[in-house]
Design a protein around this motif. Structure first.
Motif, PDB file in Angstrom:
ATOM      1  N   CYS A 184       5.004  -2.846   0.185  1.00  0.00           N
ATOM      2  CA  CYS A 184       6.398  -3.299   0.152  1.00  0.00           C
ATOM      3  C   CYS A 184       6.957  -3.407   1.571  1.00  0.00           C
ATOM      4  CB  CYS A 184       7.279  -2.323  -0.617  1.00  0.00           C
ATOM      5  SG  CYS A 184       6.721  -1.929  -2.285  1.00  0.00           S
ATOM      6  N   SER A 193       7.517  -7.783  -2.094  1.00  0.00           N
ATOM      7  CA  SER A 193       6.279  -7.168  -2.549  1.00  0.00           C
ATOM      8  C   SER A 193       5.140  -7.895  -1.848  1.00  0.00           C
ATOM      9  CB  SER A 193       6.130  -7.298  -4.066  1.00  0.00           C
ATOM     10  OG  SER A 193       4.886  -6.757  -4.468  1.00  0.00           O
ATOM     11  N   SER A 250       2.903  -5.177  -6.034  1.00  0.00           N
ATOM     12  CA  SER A 250       3.421  -3.880  -6.484  1.00  0.00           C
ATOM     13  C   SER A 250       4.891  -4.032  -6.872  1.00  0.00           C
ATOM     14  CB  SER A 250       3.318  -2.842  -5.363  1.00  0.00           C
ATOM     15  OG  SER A 250       1.987  -2.596  -5.030  1.00  0.00           O
ATOM     16  N   TYR A 251       5.387  -3.090  -7.681  1.00  0.00           N
ATOM     17  CA  TYR A 251       6.795  -3.082  -8.069  1.00  0.00           C
ATOM     18  C   TYR A 251       7.581  -2.387  -6.954  1.00  0.00           C
ATOM     19  CZ  TYR A 251      10.918  -2.817 -11.054  1.00  0.00           C
ATOM     20  OH  TYR A 251      12.170  -2.970 -11.578  1.00  0.00           O
ATOM     21  N   CYS A 252       8.356  -3.159  -6.201  1.00  0.00           N
ATOM     22  CA  CYS A 252       9.081  -2.661  -5.030  1.00  0.00           C
ATOM     23  C   CYS A 252      10.584  -2.751  -5.265  1.00  0.00           C
ATOM     24  CB  CYS A 252       8.721  -3.480  -3.797  1.00  0.00           C
ATOM     25  SG  CYS A 252       6.946  -3.512  -3.440  1.00  0.00           S
ATOM     26  N   ASN A 299       8.411  -7.793  -7.824  1.00  0.00           N
ATOM     27  CA  ASN A 299       7.082  -7.397  -8.288  1.00  0.00           C
ATOM     28  C   ASN A 299       6.112  -8.576  -8.271  1.00  0.00           C
ATOM     29  OD1 ASN A 299       8.108  -8.778 -10.450  1.00  0.00           O
ATOM     30  ND2 ASN A 299       7.603  -7.242 -11.978  1.00  0.00           N
ATOM     31  N   ASN A 307       7.928   1.915  -3.377  1.00  0.00           N
ATOM     32  CA  ASN A 307       6.850   1.293  -4.123  1.00  0.00           C
ATOM     33  C   ASN A 307       6.663   2.155  -5.371  1.00  0.00           C
ATOM     34  OD1 ASN A 307       4.347   0.605  -5.243  1.00  0.00           O
ATOM     35  ND2 ASN A 307       3.517  -0.014  -3.258  1.00  0.00           N
ATOM     36  N   SER A 308       7.116   1.641  -6.507  1.00  0.00           N
ATOM     37  CA  SER A 308       7.067   2.427  -7.747  1.00  0.00           C
ATOM     38  C   SER A 308       5.646   2.665  -8.224  1.00  0.00           C
ATOM     39  CB  SER A 308       7.860   1.715  -8.849  1.00  0.00           C
ATOM     40  OG  SER A 308       9.216   1.641  -8.491  1.00  0.00           O
ATOM     41  N   ASP A 309       4.715   1.811  -7.832  1.00  0.00           N
ATOM     42  CA  ASP A 309       3.320   1.994  -8.250  1.00  0.00           C
ATOM     43  C   ASP A 309       2.666   3.192  -7.555  1.00  0.00           C
ATOM     44  OD1 ASP A 309       3.692  -0.263  -9.790  1.00  0.00           O
ATOM     45  OD2 ASP A 309       2.613  -1.610  -8.434  1.00  0.00           O
ATOM     46  N   THR A 310       3.089   3.482  -6.336  1.00  0.00           N
ATOM     47  CA  THR A 310       2.493   4.595  -5.581  1.00  0.00           C
ATOM     48  C   THR A 310       3.434   5.785  -5.448  1.00  0.00           C
ATOM     49  OG1 THR A 310       3.282   3.774  -3.438  1.00  0.00           O
ATOM     50  CG2 THR A 310       1.129   2.981  -4.194  1.00  0.00           C
TER      51      THR A 310
END
Length: 118
Positions: free
Chosen positions: A38, A59, A63-65, A82, A106-109
């Motif tokens: 992100c 992004s 990734s979902y940012c 995303n 970064n919601s994925d990490t």
């Protein structure tokens, strides 16, 4: 002779005022807050006699940012992206003698970064 001295003083004051006005506009800038996947931050612009702040996020990997714009007066705005390469913006909020900053996550990490304050 006195008229020439007064004219020179008025010209110097006017030039100083002009330089001050130009200096205020130099508040324009970017305050980055990046995490892996992100890219984001906060843009600051001066126009219509005020400073305005706006958060942005891109992004870089799909990734979902999310970007969160925070202000010390309690106002906030957020945006997310995303899709790889898409840039999204928060609302543009006026900054008048308050503190503003953004947090990009970064919601994925689960990783987040916070920009410097303006």
């Amino acid at each position: 002779m006195r008229t020439a001295i007064r004219l020179a003083a008025v010209t110097a004051v006017a030039a100083g005022s002009l330089a001050l006005t130009t200096g205020v506009a130099s508040a324009d800038g970017t305050y980055p807050a990046n995490v892996p996947g992100c890219a984001g931050g906060m843009n600051v612009q001066y126009y219509n006699g005020h400073d305005w702040v706006q958060g942005y996020v891109i992004s870089t990997t799909g990734s979902y940012c999310t970007v969160y714009l925070h202000q010390s007066n309690g106002r906030w705005s957020s945006a997310y992206s995303n899709v790889s390469g898409e840039e999204h913006y928060t609302l543009q909020l006026q900054d008048s003698g308050i503190t503003s900053y953004v947090t990009v996550c970064n919601s994925d990490t689960g990783r987040c970064a916070t920009s410097a304050s303006y």
